[in-house]
Every structure is written in C-alpha cells, then in structure tokens.
Design a protein around this motif. Structure first.
Motif, PDB file in Angstrom:
ATOM      1  N   ALA A 192       3.886  -4.949   2.092  1.00 58.01           N
ATOM      2  CA  ALA A 192       2.642  -5.445   2.658  1.00 58.01           C
ATOM      3  C   ALA A 192       2.829  -5.862   4.117  1.00 58.01           C
ATOM      4  O   ALA A 192       3.950  -6.113   4.568  1.00 58.01           O
ATOM      5  CB  ALA A 192       2.159  -6.648   1.849  1.00 58.01           C
ATOM      6  N   PRO A 193       1.738  -5.961   4.873  1.00 56.64           N
ATOM      7  CA  PRO A 193       1.842  -6.462   6.250  1.00 56.64           C
ATOM      8  C   PRO A 193       2.519  -7.825   6.327  1.00 56.64           C
ATOM      9  O   PRO A 193       3.226  -8.112   7.295  1.00 56.64           O
ATOM     10  CB  PRO A 193       0.379  -6.528   6.703  1.00 56.64           C
ATOM     11  N   LEU A 216       6.139  -7.530  -1.372  1.00 59.30           N
ATOM     12  CA  LEU A 216       6.266  -6.216  -2.008  1.00 59.30           C
ATOM     13  C   LEU A 216       5.192  -6.093  -3.075  1.00 59.30           C
ATOM     14  O   LEU A 216       5.124  -6.900  -4.001  1.00 59.30           O
ATOM     15  CB  LEU A 216       7.651  -6.048  -2.633  1.00 59.30           C
ATOM     16  N   TRP A 217       4.352  -5.063  -2.958  1.00 59.38           N
ATOM     17  CA  TRP A 217       3.327  -4.777  -3.949  1.00 59.38           C
ATOM     18  C   TRP A 217       3.838  -3.648  -4.838  1.00 59.38           C
ATOM     19  O   TRP A 217       4.245  -2.592  -4.337  1.00 59.38           O
ATOM     20  CB  TRP A 217       2.017  -4.353  -3.286  1.00 59.38           C
ATOM     21  N   THR A 218       3.796  -3.861  -6.134  1.00 56.63           N
ATOM     22  CA  THR A 218       4.330  -2.860  -7.051  1.00 56.63           C
ATOM     23  C   THR A 218       3.288  -2.465  -8.093  1.00 56.63           C
ATOM     24  O   THR A 218       2.479  -3.289  -8.531  1.00 56.63           O
ATOM     25  CB  THR A 218       5.586  -3.374  -7.772  1.00 56.63           C
ATOM     26  N   PRO A 264       5.608   1.616   3.636  1.00 58.78           N
ATOM     27  CA  PRO A 264       4.712   0.560   4.102  1.00 58.78           C
ATOM     28  C   PRO A 264       3.324   0.685   3.475  1.00 58.78           C
ATOM     29  O   PRO A 264       2.777   1.798   3.363  1.00 58.78           O
ATOM     30  CB  PRO A 264       4.648   0.800   5.623  1.00 58.78           C
ATOM     31  N   ALA A 265       2.741  -0.437   3.103  1.00 61.48           N
ATOM     32  CA  ALA A 265       1.402  -0.415   2.502  1.00 61.48           C
ATOM     33  C   ALA A 265       0.371   0.162   3.452  1.00 61.48           C
ATOM     34  O   ALA A 265      -0.523   0.901   3.037  1.00 61.48           O
ATOM     35  CB  ALA A 265       0.999  -1.830   2.084  1.00 61.48           C
ATOM     36  N   VAL A 266       0.483  -0.173   4.741  1.00 59.50           N
ATOM     37  CA  VAL A 266      -0.506   0.345   5.689  1.00 59.50           C
ATOM     38  C   VAL A 266      -0.436   1.863   5.761  1.00 59.50           C
ATOM     39  O   VAL A 266      -1.471   2.533   5.857  1.00 59.50           O
ATOM     40  CB  VAL A 266      -0.337  -0.301   7.081  1.00 59.50           C
TER      41      VAL A 266
END
Length: 264
Positions: free
Chosen positions: A193-194, A198-200, A213-215
């Motif tokens: 994430a910015p 950590l998004w899982t 990277p999420a972006v």
C-alpha cells in the motif's frame, strides 16, 4: 453484510480532492486534452457527473434507471461518449456545480439505503458498498487523466484499498469479457500500500501469485498504464494471463494504454 460507511467516506474524500484540482481552472484548462482520445478535462468531469446521476437513479428510481439501460443497449458503442459530450458542452461553472450536486445526492442516497439493499446496474446488481466502490474507482481513474492533462501528480493514498479489492474480485469477470474460462483455483495477491502496509488476498499457499505496488495494480485494473510500465510480478501462467486482461470496470474490454516506449 458489508457496512458501506467507510467506503462512502473515502468516496467523498476522493471527490473532494479532485474538486480541489478543478475548482479554479480557466476555460482553457477545462478544454485541455486528456490521455483519453477526444476527451478534455470537461469531458472527464462530465462523465463522472453523468455516471453519478445514473447511480443515483439506480439507487432511488429503478424504473427510470431501466430507461437508461434501454438507451445504452440501443447505442452500446456511443452511449458513454454521448453522455460525456453533452455535459462537456455546458459552461464550466454549470458543469462543476452539476457534478457537485449529483455526487452529494448520491452519497446521501447510499447512506440512507436500507441495509442489504441491491441496486440495478449495467452489470450485476450492486450493494451500497459496491456502488460506492465503483464510483471511487472511476473517480480516481478519471482524476488521473485530469491530472495528466494539467501536468500535475496526485499522490496515491490508502483509499486505493477499495480499488485493489475490486480489481481482485473482478478477476473472473475480466476473463469472461475476453471469452476466456476463468481459472478454477484462487490466486494469491500481495500488494504494498502507499502507507507501506501489505494488502493480501487469497490463500497464502496458492500456486498462482501476483505481487507488487498497490498503486501499480490499481493502474493496471483501471487500464491507466500498460503492464510493461508497472512493477507487478506474476508467478504462474494463469496469473500471467490475468495481468494481460485485467479490468475492474464494467463493459467490454478496453483498449488500455500503450506502453510508454511506443509513444516516444
């Protein structure tokens, strides 16, 4: 049952941030061309305003919304562009005021919707949370187009969690609109994430994986950048194929953006 409050709040924040970018533009800046062929800054805001109004009808007047669906079916190749073109012809101050009024009415209607409500849309019916997520996704993506036209940069925020989640959830849809059979097994998706979190998504031991990277993932699924220009990694042939067709928006497959190398 998902509580829509948080995503509606984030939608409002995304709208407010974009509003700051366009509120004081000159008529010449409103007429600036964006990366979308034939679309100016005015077209981009007109499209957002048009879609907000469509969503408001879906939430508050299903019959009137069905009339819009019938018009879309009658002119599937031009319906969206026609709506943007009509709005872009308005005086700048009138366009801006209409966008503000429409998005405010929509967020109030979404907050007032009874728990568990489902609303018609151009694809499958949506909950209030899903509708707000879709509007946030479009607002962010079209806001990027506007920022590009104005030569400015909008720093990413963790509001992108909603766009990323939508991108993951539309994996099977992306395959279907390309005439492909969706993979049977779940994928593992790990996105930074910015904020650095950590998004899982998906099982940790999945053989098919996407990381990065999420972006960048959000740019990919909104087709605001070509995969070749993004730091996303796929492990496994099915994951690799998905990154070539991913889209989080309803409708037919988009043309996407060419790689930067090809535009030099």
């Amino acid at each position: 049952m998902a509580d829509p409050t948080h995503v509606i709040d984030d939608l409002c924040a995304e709208n407010d941030e974009l509003d700051l970018l366009v509120a004081d533009l000159s008529p010449e800046q409103w007429a600036s061309g964006t990366p979308a062929p034939g679309w100016t800054v005015a077209h981009q805001i007109a499209h957002l305003a048009w879609t907000d109004r469509s969503a408001l009808l879906a939430v508050t007047d299903a019959g009137a919304f069905q009339t819009l669906v019938e018009k879309a079916l009658a002119a599937p190749g031009t319906f969206v562009d026609d709506g943007a073109e009509e709005g872009a012809r308005l005086p700048c101050d009138e366009l801006l005021a209409g966008w503000r009024a429409g998005r405010d009415a929509l967020q109030r209607a979404l907050r007032a919707a009874p728990a568990g409500s489902r609303f018609p849309w151009y694809g499958p019916p949506m909950s209030a949370a899903s509708m707000a997520t879709a509007r946030l996704m479009e607002t962010w993506a079209h806001g990027l187009d506007i920022a590009d036209a104005l030569g400015t940069v909008r720093p990413p925020t963790d509001r992108l969690r909603h766009v990323a989640r939508l991108g993951v959830r539309t994996r099977d849809f992306a395959h279907t609109v390309h005439g492909l059979t969706p993979p049977a097994e779940e994928f593992r998706v790990e996105l930074r994430a910015p904020s650095g979190d950590l998004w899982t998504y998906g099982p940790a031991d999945a053989a098919q994986r996407v990381t990065g990277p999420a972006v960048d993932f959000c740019l990919l699924v909104t087709q605001r950048a070509h995969r070749a220009d993004l730091a996303l990694r796929a492990e496994g042939p099915d994951a690799d194929r998905w990154l070539g067709i991913a889209q989080a928006f309803a409708g037919p497959p988009g043309a996407g953006r060419p790689p930067k190398e090809s535009t030099r």
